[in-house]
Design an enzyme around this catalytic site. Structure first.
Site, PDB file in Angstrom:
ATOM      1  N   CYS A  88       0.840  -1.200   0.000  1.00 55.93           N
ATOM      2  CA  CYS A  88       0.000   0.000   0.000  1.00 55.93           C
ATOM      3  C   CYS A  88       0.877   1.253   0.000  1.00 55.93           C
ATOM      4  O   CYS A  88       1.567   1.508  -0.970  1.00 55.93           O
ATOM      5  CB  CYS A  88      -0.983  -0.064   1.169  1.00 55.93           C
ATOM      6  SG  CYS A  88      -2.385   1.045   0.954  1.00 55.93           S
ATOM      7  N   HIS A 196      -3.395  -5.731   1.016  1.00 56.71           N
ATOM      8  CA  HIS A 196      -2.736  -5.923   2.314  1.00 56.71           C
ATOM      9  C   HIS A 196      -2.704  -7.396   2.729  1.00 56.71           C
ATOM     10  O   HIS A 196      -3.613  -7.860   3.419  1.00 56.71           O
ATOM     11  CB  HIS A 196      -3.519  -5.159   3.400  1.00 56.71           C
ATOM     12  CG  HIS A 196      -3.352  -3.687   3.336  1.00 56.71           C
ATOM     13  ND1 HIS A 196      -2.372  -3.007   4.037  1.00 56.71           N
ATOM     14  CD2 HIS A 196      -4.043  -2.741   2.666  1.00 56.71           C
ATOM     15  CE1 HIS A 196      -2.472  -1.714   3.797  1.00 56.71           C
ATOM     16  NE2 HIS A 196      -3.475  -1.522   2.972  1.00 56.71           N
ATOM     17  N   GLU A 198      -1.055  -8.732   5.028  1.00 56.41           N
ATOM     18  CA  GLU A 198      -0.948  -8.840   6.489  1.00 56.41           C
ATOM     19  C   GLU A 198      -2.314  -8.722   7.174  1.00 56.41           C
ATOM     20  O   GLU A 198      -2.421  -8.993   8.369  1.00 56.41           O
ATOM     21  CB  GLU A 198       0.035  -7.783   7.030  1.00 56.41           C
ATOM     22  CG  GLU A 198      -0.508  -6.373   7.197  1.00 56.41           C
ATOM     23  CD  GLU A 198      -0.607  -5.569   5.899  1.00 56.41           C
ATOM     24  OE1 GLU A 198      -0.364  -6.144   4.828  1.00 56.41           O
ATOM     25  OE2 GLU A 198      -0.939  -4.369   5.963  1.00 56.41           O
TER      26      GLU A 198
END
Lengths: 222, 76
Positions: A88, A196, A198
């Site tokens: 990002c 993302h 994560e």
């Protein structure tokens, strides 16, 4: 033991999520490194540039962070082959720092996009994508205002020809050229992606498709 | 001494903000506007001795992203 660093800029907000994902999945000794540092911990196996709004997106998203002292050390480490993952705002910072080609512009639809999107794994031969099958469709959230990947046609053709498009959106999300969601550098040790991973590491988060990125990475590094 | 630096998107680079501004202008009832492109103006106060080369270097290293933008330097 594997060693990782997550870089923190003023305005980073995915730094802790990234550190938790790396620690939990890879077991790496993971440190948070402030952007004013001019040196990184020695012997790093992975550097992550997390998401957020570094410097409030002043000037251009990622522009100020890319000129932070720590980025000189990141650029040097990337040149030595240390894996660098930018997610990002981290992707924006890596393009602004010249580690990845192209630029991330305002979403074509103007609006901030915050939802889980379908991605196609275009290249599963990289150290970041070896946990996936080629052409596999996965689901990972995006949350960005400036995710519209731009590069001239010659650069896009080169990226495609060299297998450097790691992920592609399964449907248009932000106006990105050729629906590109993540790209690799020419050496294959730097990956920038808008989604993302994560945020998708266990079922509680609605899925774990992001987990295999880190699992693949640890196998490649080990 | 003051220098003004205009940063604009290169031709051919889509400008969603310019498009939105264009729609808003039309929404206000103005007609005859063909296109709108949004850019950035940066004003720099500096010593008279600062060279044009230094100003250009500031532009290419930071103020403009040369992948998508052009710049013009206007010295007062």
């Amino acid at each position: 033991m594997m060693r990782a660093a997550v870089i923190q800029f003023p305005g980073s907000n995915c730094d802790r999520d990234m550190a938790v994902a790396i620690r939990d999945i890879t077991g790496a000794d993971t440190s948070l490194v402030w952007h004013r540092e001019s040196a990184l911990p020695s012997g790093l196996d992975l550097i992550a540039i997390p998401g957020g709004f570094s410097y409030g997106d002043y000037l251009r998203s990622g522009a100020m962070a890319a000129r932070s002292p720590v980025m000189q050390a990141v650029i040097a480490a990337a040149g030595r082959g240390v894996p660098v993952l930018g997610v990002c705002n981290g992707f924006q910072i890596l393009t602004e720092a010249g580690l990845l080609p192209g630029a991330l512009m305002r979403n074509a639809g103007i609006r901030f996009v915050c939802r889980t999107v379908g991605l196609t794994v275009e290249n599963n031969q990289s150290m970041f994508t070896s946990g996936y099958s080629a052409g596999e469709k996965i689901h990972i959230p995006v949350a960005h205002h400036d995710g519209n990947f731009f590069a001239d046609d010659a650069t896009l053709d080169r990226l495609e020809g060299e297998g450097r498009v790691a992920f592609r959106y399964a449907e248009p999300v932000n106006g990105s050229a050729r629906n590109i969601a993540g790209v690799l550098n020419d050496a294959g040790n730097v990956l920038g992606m808008m989604p993302h991973p994560e945020r998708m590491i266990e079922a509680m988060q609605g899925g774990s498709d992001g987990r295999r990125l880190f699992e693949g990475l640890i196998r490649e590094i080990a | 001494m003051k220098t003004r630096i205009f940063v604009t998107l290169k031709n051919g680079v889509l400008d969603p903000q310019g498009k939105a501004i264009h729609h808003a202008i039309e929404g206000l009832g103005f007609s005859g506007v063909h296109d709108v492109r949004a850019g950035r103006l940066i004003e720099i106060e500096h010593e008279p001795g600062l060279s044009k080369a230094d100003l250009e270097s500031m532009c290419t290293k930071l103020l403009a992203n040369m992948v998508i933008e052009n710049f013009e330097i206007e010295q007062a």
